[in-house]
Design a protein around this motif. Structure first.
Motif, short mmCIF file in Angstrom:
data_model
loop_
_atom_site.label_atom_id
_atom_site.label_comp_id
_atom_site.label_asym_id
_atom_site.label_seq_id
_atom_site.Cartn_x
_atom_site.Cartn_y
_atom_site.Cartn_z
N LEU A 222 0.82 -1.21 0.00
CA LEU A 222 0.00 0.00 0.00
C LEU A 222 0.86 1.26 0.00
CD1 LEU A 222 -2.87 -1.05 2.42
CD2 LEU A 222 -3.10 -0.41 0.01
N GLU A 225 1.68 2.55 -3.27
CA GLU A 225 0.53 3.13 -4.00
C GLU A 225 0.17 4.51 -3.46
OE1 GLU A 225 -2.71 0.54 -4.84
OE2 GLU A 225 -1.19 -0.26 -6.21
N HIS A 227 -1.03 5.26 -0.69
CA HIS A 227 -2.35 5.17 -0.08
C HIS A 227 -2.43 6.06 1.17
CE1 HIS A 227 -5.96 3.57 1.63
NE2 HIS A 227 -5.32 3.08 2.67
N ASN A 228 -3.51 6.81 1.30
CA ASN A 228 -3.72 7.69 2.45
C ASN A 228 -4.47 6.90 3.54
OD1 ASN A 228 -4.49 9.56 4.33
ND2 ASN A 228 -5.53 10.93 2.89
N THR A 229 -3.76 6.55 4.62
CA THR A 229 -4.34 5.65 5.62
C THR A 229 -5.45 6.29 6.46
OG1 THR A 229 -2.59 6.25 7.16
CG2 THR A 229 -2.24 4.25 5.86
N ALA A 234 -10.98 5.61 0.72
CA ALA A 234 -9.84 5.02 0.00
C ALA A 234 -9.49 3.66 0.61
CB ALA A 234 -8.64 5.97 0.07
N ALA A 235 -9.60 3.58 1.95
CA ALA A 235 -9.30 2.31 2.63
C ALA A 235 -10.29 1.23 2.20
CB ALA A 235 -9.34 2.51 4.14
N GLN A 238 -9.56 0.03 -1.30
CA GLN A 238 -8.45 -0.93 -1.31
C GLN A 238 -8.92 -2.30 -0.83
OE1 GLN A 238 -5.56 -0.84 -2.56
NE2 GLN A 238 -5.03 1.33 -2.82
N ARG A 241 -10.89 -4.32 -3.68
CA ARG A 241 -10.28 -4.34 -5.02
C ARG A 241 -10.77 -5.55 -5.81
NH1 ARG A 241 -4.58 -1.66 -5.09
NH2 ARG A 241 -4.47 -2.58 -7.14
N PHE A 251 -4.21 -0.22 5.93
CA PHE A 251 -5.35 0.27 5.14
C PHE A 251 -5.92 1.54 5.76
CE2 PHE A 251 -6.79 -3.10 2.11
CZ PHE A 251 -5.83 -4.05 2.40
#
Ligand SMILES: Cc1ncc(C[n+]2csc(CCOP(=O)(O)OP(=O)(O)O)c2C)c(N)n1
Ligand code: SF4
Length: 288
Positions: A222, A225, A227-229, A234-235, A238, A241, A251
């Motif tokens: 993650l 990528e 990814h903004n936790t 967004a979590a 993910q 998916r 996540f």
């Protein structure tokens, strides 16, 4: 915190693990002990609560306060321990059958409480101690002891379930990536609130589908990528998916009042409450 550096040996018992050669539990255990050691938490300040299963036999292999509960019940026992003594680091440890089959209601409701415990789930996609029956995370079509013509059910999604039900730290690790898993466990223990890590685990004896090459083709990190936790949506994206990739890492993580923060009487650990001054005469009268 201890004054001399702790090592994995400090958390090791005299018992030799009975797991099969190549079992992913051999990766998860050093990651967990390494996390304890690097965080400097001495064994007598840790309580690990296990359910029933191959992974749960770990209760014999950790030199901490260890409790081997019944199938699916590691979380209520762990919550009870934390309620009694909030100064302990409490880790519940389950297999995927234990956590998402027998223990599913505890998983959902413990996430809602945001009690400050860490939950490690060894997800080998099977009930392995009982020789490899279909579990809630077995893939659709997977052939198992109990589904010789292929599993007809849709698999359970632990990550999405945890996020949707209020867990404040949600991550996924892999038993073959010990350094990353150790870091995730350290973050989970340091997090204030219910922290959950689904750990993809190899079971070379019974799981001939989800083997190392299968994972190697699918795992992604993650952090690669960007990814903004702290982004809830967004979590969840993910977690659901559909490209077949298996994200590893954090996540979701947010700060929220814990169970203990919300109850004044728990500000002092219950084991430190004075009970000698409590007058129970009236209660005794009622039952006399
Ligand atoms: C209520 C209940 N149902 C079934 C069992 C039998 N049983 C013992 S271990 C086990 C499988 C455990 O699988 P999992 O939790 O995935 O752990 P693993 O062995 O894969 O690590 C089962 C079904 C039991 N002990 N209690
Ligand atoms: S049956 Fe699978 S999960 Fe159980 S000890 Fe053997 S390899 Fe590990």
């Amino acid at each position: 915190m201890a004054t001399t550096p702790l090592t994995q040996r400090d958390y090791t018992t005299k018992y030799t693990p009975s797991w099969c050669p190549g079992c992913g539990n051999f990766g998860i255990m050093p990651a967990t002990k390494g996390a304890f050691a690097e965080l400097g938490i001495p064994p007598h300040q840790i309580a690990m609560i296990f359910g029933i299963g191959c992974s749960s036999n770990g209760s014999n292999f950790y030199n901490v306060y260890a409790f081997h509960g019944i199938h699916g019940r590691s979380l209520p026992v762990a919550s009870g321990v934390k309620l009694a003594n909030s100064e302990l680091t409490v880790v519940a440890d389950s297999g995927d059958g234990d956590a998402y089959g027998e223990g599913i209601s505890h998983f959902v409701h413990t996430a809602r409480t945001n009690i400050d415990i860490t939950y490690l789930v060894h997800d080998n996609h099977l009930y392995s101690l009982t020789t490899g029956q279909t579990s809630p995370t077995s893939e659709e079509g997977m052939k198992t002891k109990s589904a010789p013509f292929g599993n007809i059910d849709h698999p359970f999604n632990p990550i999405a379930t945890a996020i949707l039900n209020g867990a404040t730290f949600v991550a996924q690790g892999f038993s073959s990536d010990i350094p990353q898993l150790k870091e995730l466990i350290k973050q989970a223990i340091k997090h204030r609130g219910f922290s959950f890590i689904n750990i993809m685990q190899l079971c070379p004896t019974f799981n001939k589908l989800n083997e190392f090459p299968w994972y190697k083709e699918r795992v992604i990190k993650l952090e690669d990528e960007k990814h903004n936790t702290s982004d809830y949506q967004a979590a969840l994206m993910q977690a659901v998916r559909t490209d077949g990739k298996i994200p590893l890492g954090v996540f979701y993580q947010i700060e929220k009042p814990t169970y203990h923060d919300r109850l004044e009487q728990l500000k002092t650990p219950l084991v430190k409450h004075r009970i000698d001054r409590i007058d129970i005469t009236r209660s005794l009268e009622i039952y006399r």
